[in-house]
Design a protein around this motif. Sequence first.
Motif, PDB file in Angstrom:
ATOM      1  N   ASN A  31      -5.994  63.199  63.083  1.00  0.00           N
ATOM      2  CA  ASN A  31      -5.385  61.944  62.641  1.00  0.00           C
ATOM      3  C   ASN A  31      -5.143  61.953  61.124  1.00  0.00           C
ATOM      4  OD1 ASN A  31      -5.527  61.034  65.277  1.00  0.00           O
ATOM      5  ND2 ASN A  31      -7.445  59.914  64.977  1.00  0.00           N
ATOM      6  N   TYR A  34      -2.121  64.431  60.496  1.00  0.00           N
ATOM      7  CA  TYR A  34      -0.864  63.888  61.011  1.00  0.00           C
ATOM      8  C   TYR A  34      -0.386  62.702  60.172  1.00  0.00           C
ATOM      9  CZ  TYR A  34       2.529  61.741  64.142  1.00  0.00           C
ATOM     10  OH  TYR A  34       3.673  61.185  64.667  1.00  0.00           O
ATOM     11  N   SER A  35      -1.308  61.819  59.792  1.00  0.00           N
ATOM     12  CA  SER A  35      -0.931  60.644  59.001  1.00  0.00           C
ATOM     13  C   SER A  35      -0.370  61.057  57.647  1.00  0.00           C
ATOM     14  CB  SER A  35      -2.136  59.719  58.818  1.00  0.00           C
ATOM     15  OG  SER A  35      -2.622  59.261  60.070  1.00  0.00           O
ATOM     16  N   ARG A  39       3.505  60.443  56.333  1.00  0.00           N
ATOM     17  CA  ARG A  39       3.858  59.743  55.090  1.00  0.00           C
ATOM     18  C   ARG A  39       4.830  60.561  54.247  1.00  0.00           C
ATOM     19  NH1 ARG A  39      -1.671  58.456  54.951  1.00  0.00           N
ATOM     20  NH2 ARG A  39      -2.078  60.205  53.551  1.00  0.00           N
ATOM     21  N   THR A  51       1.394  69.359  61.286  1.00  0.00           N
ATOM     22  CA  THR A  51      -0.013  69.265  61.704  1.00  0.00           C
ATOM     23  C   THR A  51      -0.428  70.536  62.430  1.00  0.00           C
ATOM     24  OG1 THR A  51       0.218  66.867  61.899  1.00  0.00           O
ATOM     25  CG2 THR A  51      -1.670  67.880  62.990  1.00  0.00           C
ATOM     26  N   SER A 123       2.343  53.296  50.120  1.00  0.00           N
ATOM     27  CA  SER A 123       2.421  54.435  51.022  1.00  0.00           C
ATOM     28  C   SER A 123       3.290  55.585  50.516  1.00  0.00           C
ATOM     29  CB  SER A 123       2.895  53.984  52.403  1.00  0.00           C
ATOM     30  OG  SER A 123       3.005  55.075  53.282  1.00  0.00           O
ATOM     31  N   ASN A 199      -5.183  51.513  56.428  1.00  0.00           N
ATOM     32  CA  ASN A 199      -3.863  52.033  56.798  1.00  0.00           C
ATOM     33  C   ASN A 199      -3.653  53.527  56.616  1.00  0.00           C
ATOM     34  OD1 ASN A 199      -2.543  49.348  57.288  1.00  0.00           O
ATOM     35  ND2 ASN A 199      -3.030  49.072  55.120  1.00  0.00           N
ATOM     36  N   SER A 200      -4.529  54.221  55.883  1.00  0.00           N
ATOM     37  CA  SER A 200      -4.223  55.603  55.519  1.00  0.00           C
ATOM     38  C   SER A 200      -4.274  56.567  56.701  1.00  0.00           C
ATOM     39  CB  SER A 200      -5.173  56.083  54.414  1.00  0.00           C
ATOM     40  OG  SER A 200      -6.514  56.019  54.855  1.00  0.00           O
ATOM     41  N   VAL A 201      -5.086  56.272  57.693  1.00  0.00           N
ATOM     42  CA  VAL A 201      -5.206  57.168  58.853  1.00  0.00           C
ATOM     43  C   VAL A 201      -5.022  56.354  60.131  1.00  0.00           C
ATOM     44  CG1 VAL A 201      -6.719  58.734  60.128  1.00  0.00           C
ATOM     45  CG2 VAL A 201      -6.778  58.715  57.624  1.00  0.00           C
ATOM     46  N   HIS A 202      -4.099  56.803  60.986  1.00  0.00           N
ATOM     47  CA  HIS A 202      -3.943  56.180  62.302  1.00  0.00           C
ATOM     48  C   HIS A 202      -3.829  57.272  63.352  1.00  0.00           C
ATOM     49  CE1 HIS A 202       0.333  57.152  62.132  1.00  0.00           C
ATOM     50  NE2 HIS A 202       0.388  56.576  60.953  1.00  0.00           N
ATOM     51  N   ALA A 204      -2.935  60.002  65.949  1.00  0.00           N
ATOM     52  CA  ALA A 204      -1.830  60.907  66.252  1.00  0.00           C
ATOM     53  C   ALA A 204      -1.405  60.700  67.708  1.00  0.00           C
ATOM     54  CB  ALA A 204      -2.281  62.341  66.029  1.00  0.00           C
TER      55      ALA A 204
END
Length: 593
Positions: A31, A34-35, A39, A51, A123, A199-202, A204
Motif C-alpha cells: 500500500n 502503490y500510493s 501520487r 509497484t 499531495s 491520506n498518504s497510504v490507501h 492497493a
Amino acid sequence: MVTPDDLTLLRTYATQNSEAAFTELVSRHVNLVYSAALRQTRDPHLAGEITQAVFILLARKAQSISSQTVLAGWLFKTTRFTALAQIRAGITRSVQMATIEKELLMQTEPPPAPTDELWNQMSPWLDEALTTLGETDRQAVLLRFFENKSLAEVGQALGLGEDTARKRVTRALEKLHRYFNKRGVSSTTAIIAGAMTANSVHAAPIGLAKTISAVAVLKGTAASASTLALIKGASKLMAWSKMKMAVVVGIGVLLAAGTTLTVKKIITSPAPCIRITGKVQIELYTKPPRIVETGNVVILTDGKSYNISIDSKGEGKLTNDFYDIKAEYGCDGIDNFVLSDQISVLHRTHEGLAGFAFPGRLSKNEFAPSVVQAVWLAYCSKDYFNLSNNQTGFGMENYFPMVWPDFTTNQVTYWPTSTLPQVITGWSRNWIIADRTNSLQPLQAIELPQYPNGFKAWKFTASDPVIIGNVHIPRQVTLETFLPLPSKTTTTGDETLLLRKATFIADSVEIGQGRFDPLPAVTVHDLQVLDSRFENIAGNFVITSHATPKGWPVRGSEGFRQAAAEANKLAAENRAYVESDLKQKSQGVIPPP
C-alpha cells in the motif's frame, strides 16, 4: 508469538529463498509503494507496474541491503527512482500487464478521492517535499505517519531513544511546513501530520499484492518486457545517484579537517541548482566599531534565478533599526520581487508584510541590504557581467549621508572556468553628491580634490571555495564600503576609511538538480505590491500590482497586464507631470564645474 521485523523477513528470503517471507513483506508495504507511485504518476495502471518493479528490485537486492536499513525508507526512494524512470523513458506497458491490472482494478472500488482541500494541495508536492529531508528525518516521517508507528517504535527502528525520535519528527514536520508554505500551501505542522496520517497510504487494488509476490520472488524472470525495461532504468538512476553521493561524501571528507561546512547531498532531476545556508554579520566602523546585524541567510539559485531569504536581528539598539529585518528576495531571471516585514513602514498589509517589484535581477536602493548584495554577487550573478572587459556597471550605492553618484571602473576577477566573480573593486569618480535642503533641488556634485583619479568606494571578495567539478562555491563572502578621507588629505586614491563590512559564512551547501520556485511565498489572500517596473511609463506615480498564494505579477500574467494598464492610463491623463518626472530622472547628477 513475536512477529518478525522487516529485515528478519528479508534475511529469511535472501538466505532460504522463502516465498512466505517475501509475500509477508509485500503484504506489509504494497500500500505504501502503490500510493507513492500513484501520487507521482496519477495513473493507476502505471502505479501498479511501478509497484511490481520496486518489489522485483527488492528481491534482487535482498542480500546486499544493510542490516541498518529502514525498509520503508528504502522502498520510498526506490519508488521515486522507478517513477522517474517511467516518466523519462515513456515506457509503454505491455497489453498483458494492462489486462491484468484492469482485471484487478475491476475487482475493487477505487479509493475515494480525498475531500480534504489541504490534502489536495499537499499531495502533488508530498513526495518531492520528503526528498528534501535528511535520510533519518525522512525515515522518521515515513514510519510515524505512513506506517502509523508509535514514537517508541520509530526510535527503536532508527536506533534512537523515544525523545530523540520525537525531536526528529518535530524537526521534519517544521521543514515540511516551510516547504509547503513556500508553495502556497498554508497550514500548521499538526494539520500536515494529520493529513499525512489520514491520506498518504490507501489500499492497493485487490489481488495486486498476490500478483506482485508471484513475479517478484522469481526476481522478475516472468515479468513483462516493459517492467524489465522499467527496472533497468530505475537501476541506472539508483547507481548514478549512489556515485554522485560518493563524490560528495569524498569532498566532505577532504573538507573535514579544515572547516565545519557540510555538503549535504546531490539529487537527480532536470536542472542544476545550489542551496546554501549560513550566518551573516554587519559591522559599522564607528568609534568604537560595533556589530549592528547578525542573522541567518538561505540562498537557492541556478546562477540566474534565485531566492534569498534573510532573518536577522538588529544589534545596534537603534530606533526603527533598519538592520532588524526578515525578508525574502526572489528573481525569475527577468524581474525581482521582495517580501519584507521591515523595509517600508508606510507600505504594509495588516499582517505586517510589504511587497515590492523591480525590473532587473537585483533590487536597488535600500531594498537590497549589503548582505543580500554580497550573496547575490557570490552565487546568483552568473552571466551578469561583461566578460569582454572584466567590468560591470553594477552600481552599489550606499545609504549613508554621502552617496556615490556612479562607479567608473568596477574591475572584476572571476573564478577559474566560471562567470561568477571572485573579487570586484568598485571605483567612484572624484566627486560626491552635495547636501540638499529639499527633494526638488537637482542632484549637484562637489569635487574631491584629494582624489584626482577617483577613490575606492567598495570591494567584494569571495574566498575559501568548495570546488565541485569546475564550480567554485565560496564559503566566505565580504562586501566592504569605504568613505573618502577629509578633503585636505593628499591621497593616491587607495587610502579610504572603512565604513561598513558585511560578511556571510556558509555552513551548509546542497548541490542538486531540480526546478525550484524562486519567488517569495505569499500566504495572504491579496498582497499589494509597490511596482517599480512602470516608472519609465508613469514617472513618479505609484503603481500597485497584486500577489496572491497563486503567484506574483510576473510579466505576461494578468496582474502585470492590469498594472501596465493603470500605468498607461495615468500617463495619458497626466502627460505633463509624467514628462517632467521622466526629464528630471534622465538628467542625473550635475557634475562639478
